[in-house]
Motif scaffolding. Structure first.
Motif, PDB file in Angstrom:
ATOM      1  N   GLU A  64       0.725  -0.899  -0.141  1.00 54.68           N
ATOM      2  CA  GLU A  64       0.122   0.104   0.039  1.00 54.68           C
ATOM      3  C   GLU A  64       0.944   0.845  -0.026  1.00 54.68           C
ATOM      4  O   GLU A  64       0.579   2.335  -0.630  1.00 54.68           O
ATOM      5  N   GLU A  67       2.223   1.515  -3.478  1.00 51.69           N
ATOM      6  CA  GLU A  67       1.267   1.968  -4.192  1.00 51.69           C
ATOM      7  C   GLU A  67       1.043   3.798  -4.707  1.00 51.69           C
ATOM      8  O   GLU A  67       1.376   3.889  -5.418  1.00 51.69           O
TER       9      GLU A  67
ATOM     10  N   THR B  52      -2.040 -13.800   1.921  1.00 52.51           N
ATOM     11  CA  THR B  52      -2.012 -13.707   0.050  1.00 52.51           C
ATOM     12  C   THR B  52      -3.399 -14.078   0.574  1.00 52.51           C
ATOM     13  O   THR B  52      -3.319 -15.490   1.251  1.00 52.51           O
ATOM     14  N   ILE B  59      -0.125 -10.782 -12.418  1.00 51.93           N
ATOM     15  CA  ILE B  59       1.575 -11.065 -12.182  1.00 51.93           C
ATOM     16  C   ILE B  59       1.930 -11.655 -11.484  1.00 51.93           C
ATOM     17  O   ILE B  59       3.348 -12.847 -11.831  1.00 51.93           O
ATOM     18  N   TYR B  60       1.201 -11.984 -10.641  1.00 57.25           N
ATOM     19  CA  TYR B  60       1.844 -13.134  -9.309  1.00 57.25           C
ATOM     20  C   TYR B  60       0.485 -14.108  -8.818  1.00 57.25           C
ATOM     21  O   TYR B  60      -0.358 -13.945  -9.579  1.00 57.25           O
ATOM     22  N   ARG B  62      -0.424 -14.964  -6.332  1.00 58.85           N
ATOM     23  CA  ARG B  62      -0.391 -14.126  -4.702  1.00 58.85           C
ATOM     24  C   ARG B  62      -1.112 -12.963  -4.360  1.00 58.85           C
ATOM     25  O   ARG B  62      -0.090 -12.412  -4.904  1.00 58.85           O
ATOM     26  N   PRO B  64      -1.329  -9.375  -1.333  1.00 57.17           N
ATOM     27  CA  PRO B  64      -1.610  -9.076   0.040  1.00 57.17           C
ATOM     28  C   PRO B  64      -2.886  -8.870   0.265  1.00 57.17           C
ATOM     29  O   PRO B  64      -3.502  -7.934  -0.295  1.00 57.17           O
ATOM     30  N   CYS B  94      -6.493  -1.782  -5.170  1.00 59.94           N
ATOM     31  CA  CYS B  94      -6.225  -2.246  -3.208  1.00 59.94           C
ATOM     32  C   CYS B  94      -6.996  -0.900  -2.480  1.00 59.94           C
ATOM     33  O   CYS B  94      -8.140  -0.919  -3.190  1.00 59.94           O
ATOM     34  N   SER B 112      -4.935  -4.962  -0.190  1.00 61.07           N
ATOM     35  CA  SER B 112      -3.539  -3.793   0.176  1.00 61.07           C
ATOM     36  C   SER B 112      -2.339  -4.003  -1.515  1.00 61.07           C
ATOM     37  O   SER B 112      -1.703  -3.840  -0.848  1.00 61.07           O
ATOM     38  N   ARG B 113      -3.314  -4.329  -2.394  1.00 57.45           N
ATOM     39  CA  ARG B 113      -2.015  -3.595  -3.295  1.00 57.45           C
ATOM     40  C   ARG B 113      -2.918  -4.029  -4.639  1.00 57.45           C
ATOM     41  O   ARG B 113      -4.520  -4.071  -4.624  1.00 57.45           O
ATOM     42  N   SER B 114      -3.027  -3.284  -5.376  1.00 62.40           N
ATOM     43  CA  SER B 114      -4.394  -3.756  -7.030  1.00 62.40           C
ATOM     44  C   SER B 114      -3.371  -4.340  -7.660  1.00 62.40           C
ATOM     45  O   SER B 114      -1.712  -4.774  -7.780  1.00 62.40           O
TER      46      SER B 114
ATOM     47  N   LYS C 475      -2.139 -22.375   0.644  1.00 64.34           N
ATOM     48  CA  LYS C 475      -2.973 -21.890   0.259  1.00 64.34           C
ATOM     49  C   LYS C 475      -3.960 -22.959  -0.510  1.00 64.34           C
ATOM     50  O   LYS C 475      -5.045 -23.337  -0.501  1.00 64.34           O
TER      51      LYS C 475
END
Lengths: 418, 115, 479
Positions: A64, A67, B52, B59-60, B62, B64, B94, B112-114, C475
């Motif tokens: 965050e 970002e 996560t 792009i990944y 997972r 967060p 996000c 907790s992110r885009s 997971k």
């Protein structure tokens, strides 16, 4: 050869803050070179909370925090290149970098900001006795595997070193289903923030073994056991051995500013910080090359990195506007009794903008002590501190009033109150 | 009775001394957050949970996430069980809510992110 | 049915395999490990010794000199790093001056030419080596001493042997050898048959020999521990030996081809289980001893420490001979100067020992050259762009510390005798060998290995079978 006003090497927290500040102050041709696939640096894998209390007055996670800067950067239209590794920096501020789109490219800049961050000390640099099996890795690499890629590197984990990343990983791996058997710290005090001892170890009943280190690693293809021993002044005490059956040993034994580019460019490093020696403007010994963030010295908090990098950015703009006076009116800032390092190491009084933050670390724990700041032998000020520890960076401020009269050198020492 | 705590409200790590019998009167704090923390820690300790979730098409692999407020310490592993069940698809912004009102705590799990 | 089985893929097995591939012989190498050259070849000083040290008349002396003279050509043919840095044996007191004078005589007896060995005074030593210890008063100068890159030396020999038709079976541990009209060699995976078997198993030499013969020698592992300094430390220009002692050549300071400096080894007989263990005392011993020859050592620049076992024979010499069981050839006790001697004794093994069993028809397709390795580190800016234009992967730097590109890693995986583990990549192209020791690039190396080998990332190992780095997905996500 393409020409930029400023090239920022590294798009992590330091590079982002510096580039934004430079752009905001009216410099147009700024380029960030980032070796990873995204801007944000190590913040992206630090998915825990605890960032931003100073800068944003709220508690954010690493992604965050990153970002917010990346958003602003995009809005300001600052140019950046991803997956782009700088291979060479020259004293004339030409830079070589490589990526899969352009190949190997040479560019030049009027000013350069070093913001490459740091790397983790690892099993190689600390020479732990024993085998060299798999399953021994740095806490930061385990963090990337876990938080970005979604892999656990082990299920029974021991952690050597009580640095913050190790503490954070103790909690993260516990939450994801691993058993963390303990954390050993060779020093008699933790290397991490106290809040992390509480919320990462105590919350999950993970024991912290102070004054202990790993004295043997056992296992052929993968680590099977480790032996830890109590130490007396770094020397293991026979008879204090404890054995743990594990499949993973994580190392959280410190960070080192990544300065191979800087060194090959002829930039002088401080033996203690392992980062460049800089002056009040965060300028290195090579004119026009500046440094900020963890490449300069390892910070405890990203908020401090941001503040420092903004200041460095402002200095870069002053430099480009020919406002930095080259005449030598230099004094040293010297660590004395109890002080490990101070930053900046030099102050050009002609260029000083007050109030000036001086960062420092002590070299051992102190209780009820004073930071004593002197000009030569004359005490300028004393700052009372209930508690000082090497794990916690301290900051004091120099104001105009502190810098009157004949300035010799600024000496900083710790005195314990009797 | 005096309880000794280390405040975790921010990275300062203040050493608190809390007089439990005197309405949790706090010494050693450097701001008001310490006062609030001390009382809560000694009555109903709570924590933010970060982890996560599986994401497809990002792009990944997972994404967060975090709880957008503190949940009771006792519920941390139960919240993890809920988080582990989730699978989302890119794009995510996000702050997007991933689990609404997790375990009826009135707290959401958010991205907790885009990605 | 093979003509020749070579057991072991260290420098001995590797050079013998390449020598054999010059002839029309069907050869296979059996290796118990996940990759080749995992034992002594992996952990040594990388020195191409001049031949000044072995006792005259021994096989060590004979093959050392011959091997030294062959190294440059072999390195050129196989594109193995080779650095003709020279060496010196230092003396810090009058007793040691006598010792190096004796070594001077010995060197000449062993066959060094008079221009290949010289005693030099303190001033000359200083001018050549600014960091030489103040106490050094004289030295024996050895200009033919050189430095190689031992893993690549072994790997390149095997790759070239495979290019010329030799087979390689990894993860095949020999557990039984029967002598019928042929040899039947049973491994934990399969059964192989051949007319001739070559035992090139390093520290395990006696164990393997005992499967079929009554060896007259005993191989014991002697452990050597080392420190590696970062590549930006230019401590010495040449190999710095102390004056020899009963413990062998002593703690040596060795510049490495890629810029690192090696300090070591120690010398200690240990149990097999202890071969690759470093110890606090061993590393302390290095520090104490090395101080006699070199000063200004930046110990904060250590990037790694490691230990390896050397195969020391009770005969105090190499054992290179056909055993009493005809067709079973021992190449044992290959400790220092084995790395240097290997190309020479490989030739001897093939031409003198193997040849009696076969009609040695030349392999007319034999190509002595290995396809060149593109090392971006050694290229100029323009050459870098040329390689990039041929293959974009040469523009993507994976290992930040050593500046190793994806192109180099992919090439190392896809050659004969290619890398299939993280350490395999490191040993071939040095990705992960720098100051961060793979902290940044390991995950990307795993990605590339998984993609090129077409396996899941969970199946990628660090160095040995079972040494997988990633244990499970979070997971509960399936592969």
């Amino acid at each position: 050869m393409k020409q930029y006003d400023v090239v920022v090497i590294g798009g992590g927290s330091a590079g982002l803050a510096a580039a934004l500040e430079i752009k905001k102050q009216g410099i147009d041709h700024v380029l960030i070179l980032e070796r990873d696939a995204e801007l944000g640096g190590i913040l992206l894998q630090c998915i825990h909370n605890g960032f931003g209390l100073k800068v944003f007055k709220e508690e954010l996670t690493g992604p965050e925090y990153a970002e917010r800067f990346v958003q602003e950067l995009l809005e300001m239209g600052i140019e950046y290149k991803l997956n782009s590794m700088v291979t060479k920096l020259n004293p004339d501020k030409t830079i070589e970098y490589a990526n899969v789109n352009e190949g190997f490219v040479k560019i030049s800049a009027r000013a350069v900001v070093l913001a490459m961050g740091c790397y983790e000390r690892n099993s190689g640099s600390i020479s732990i006795p024993g085998n060299r099996p798999s399953g021994v890795l740095t806490a930061g690499s385990a963090q990337k595997y876990l938080n970005i890629d979604g892999y656990l590197v082990g299920k029974r984990v021991f952690i050597l070193g009580s640095g913050d990343i190790g503490l954070i990983m103790a909690r993260r791996m516990t939450l994801e289903g691993a058993k963390v058997l303990g954390v050993a710290e060779v020093l008699p005090f933790s290397g991490g923030l106290k809040r992390n001892i509480v919320q990462c170890l105590d919350d999950y009943d993970i024991p912290l073994y102070l004054s202990h280190t790993v004295t043997d690693i056992i296992g052929e293809s993968k680590v099977e056991k480790i032996v830890i021993s109590q130490v007396d002044n770094f020397v293991p005490i026979p008879g204090t051995e404890k054995t743990f059956e594990i499949d993973t040993l994580l190392l959280s034994v410190g960070l080192v500013p990544e300065n191979s580019l800087s060194e090959r460019c002829g930039i002088i490093l401080d033996k203690k910080t392992k980062g460049p020696v800089v002056n009040e403007s965060y300028q290195t010994n090579i004119e026009g090359i500046f440094a900020c963030g963890n490449v300069l010295h390892v910070h405890d908090l990203v908020d401090f990195v941001t503040e420092e990098s903004r200041k460095a950015g402002r200095s870069v703009v002053r430099y480009l506007n020919h406002e930095l006076n080259a005449t030598n009116n230099m004094i040293n800032v010297l660590p004395k009794n109890g002080v490990s390092y101070l930053l900046p190491q030099e102050i050009n009084l002609s260029n000083l903008v007050t109030p000036m933050d001086i960062f420092m670390r002590v070299n051992k724990e102190f209780k009820n002590a004073e930071i004593v700041i002197s000009n030569g032998d004359t005490v300028i000020k004393r700052i009372k501190k209930k508690h000082l520890a090497p794990a916690e960076m301290e900051k004091f401020i120099l104001k105009d009033v502190d810098l009157t009269g004949d300035m010799i050198d600024i000496n900083v020492a710790i005195e314990v109150q009797s | 009775m005096i309880e000794k705590l280390i405040c975790i409200a921010c990275p300062m790590g203040c050493h608190l001394e809390v007089d439990v019998e005197d309405d949790y009167r706090v010494e050693g704090n450097q701001c008001n957050r310490g006062v609030l923390y001390a009382k809560k820690e000694l009555t109903n300790p709570t924590r933010i949970v970060t982890s996560t979730v599986v994401i497809k098409g990002g792009i990944y692999r997972r994404l967060p996430v975090k709880t957008n407020g503190e949940v009771s310490k006792k519920l941390i592993f139960k919240v993890m069980e809920e988080i582990n069940k989730v699978e989302v698809s890119s794009p995510i912004k996000c702050g997007d809510v991933i689990i609404k009102n997790v375990l009826n705590t009135n707290i959401d799990v958010v991205a907790s992110r885009s990605m | 049915m093979y003509d020749v089985i070579i057991i072991g893929s260290g420098i001995s097995g590797a050079t013998i395999a390449r020598e054999l591939s010059r002839f029309q012989l069907k050869t296979i190498i059996l290796e118990k490990e996940y990759d080749v050259a995992m034992e002594a070849t992996m952990a040594n000083s990388a020195i191409v010794h001049s031949g000044h040290d072995p006792i005259p008349g021994t096989l060590k002396a004979k093959f050392n000199i011959l091997g030294n003279r062959m190294y440059k050509q072999m390195s050129e043919e196989l594109d193995i790093p080779y650095m003709a840095c020279g060496g010196m044996v230092t003396a810090i007191n009058e007793d040691q001056v006598h010792l190096i004078e004796e070594l001077y005589e010995r060197a000449l007896i062993n066959g060094l030419r008079s221009d290949e060995v010289k005693i030099i005074d303190q001033e000359t030593v200083r001018s050549l080596e600014p960091n030489i210890a103040d106490g050094v008063i004289k030295a024996l100068h050895l200009p033919t001493t050189a430095v190689t890159f031992p893993w690549e030396a072994a790997i390149a020999n095997i790759e070239n042997a495979m290019d010329n038709g030799v087979e390689l079976a990894l993860e095949n541990k020999v557990i039984k050898i029967e002598k019928l009209d042929r040899f039947v060699v049973t491994t934990d995976k399969s059964v192989y048959e051949a007319k001739v078997v070559i035992n090139a198993t390093g520290v395990y030499g006696t164990d393997v020999a005992k499967l079929v013969t009554n060896p007259h020698f005993e191989i014991r592992p002697r452990r050597g521990e080392y420190y590696v300094l970062d590549k930006d430390v230019r401590l010495v220009n040449s190999v710095i030996y102390p004056a020899p002692s009963e413990k062998g050549k002593g703690v040596i300071v060795t510049p490495q081809y890629h810029g690192n400096t090696l300090l070591g080894p120690t010398s200690e007989y240990v149990a097999f289980s202890e071969i690759s263990k470093t110890t606090a005392s061993g590393l302390e011993y290095i520090k104490e001893n090395v101080a006699q020859t070199v000063q200004n050592i930046p110990y904060h620049k250590i990037v790694r420490s490691f230990a390896g076992g050397r195969a020391t024979s009770s005969t105090e010499d190499f054992v290179i001979e056909e055993s009493e069981v005809k067709g079973f050839i021992n190449v044992c006790g290959i400790e220092s100067p084995g790395l240097t001697a290997a190309p020479a004794f490989a030739k001897y093994v093939v031409e003198e020992l193997v040849s009696v069993h076969f009609e040695m028809k030349p392999n007319t397709d034999y190509n002595p050259r290995r396809r060149k390795v593109l090392r971006t580190n050694e290229l100029t800016f323009d050459e870098l762009n040329n390689s990039f234009h041929d293959n974009q992967k040469y523009g993507r730097i994976i290992c930040r510390c050593e500046k190793i590109t994806e192109g180099e890693i992919v090439d190392a995986i896809n050659r004969n005798c290619g890398a299939r583990s993280v350490v395999g990549v490191k040993n071939r192209v040095r990705a992960g060998a720098g100051r961060c020791q793979g902290g940044f690039c390991q995950s990307e190396v795993i990605n590339i290995l998984a993609r090129e080998l077409k396996v899941d990332k969970l199946d990628i190992v660090y160095n040995k079978a079972g040494s997988n780095i990633l244990k499970e997905t979070t997971k509960g996500e399936q592969k």
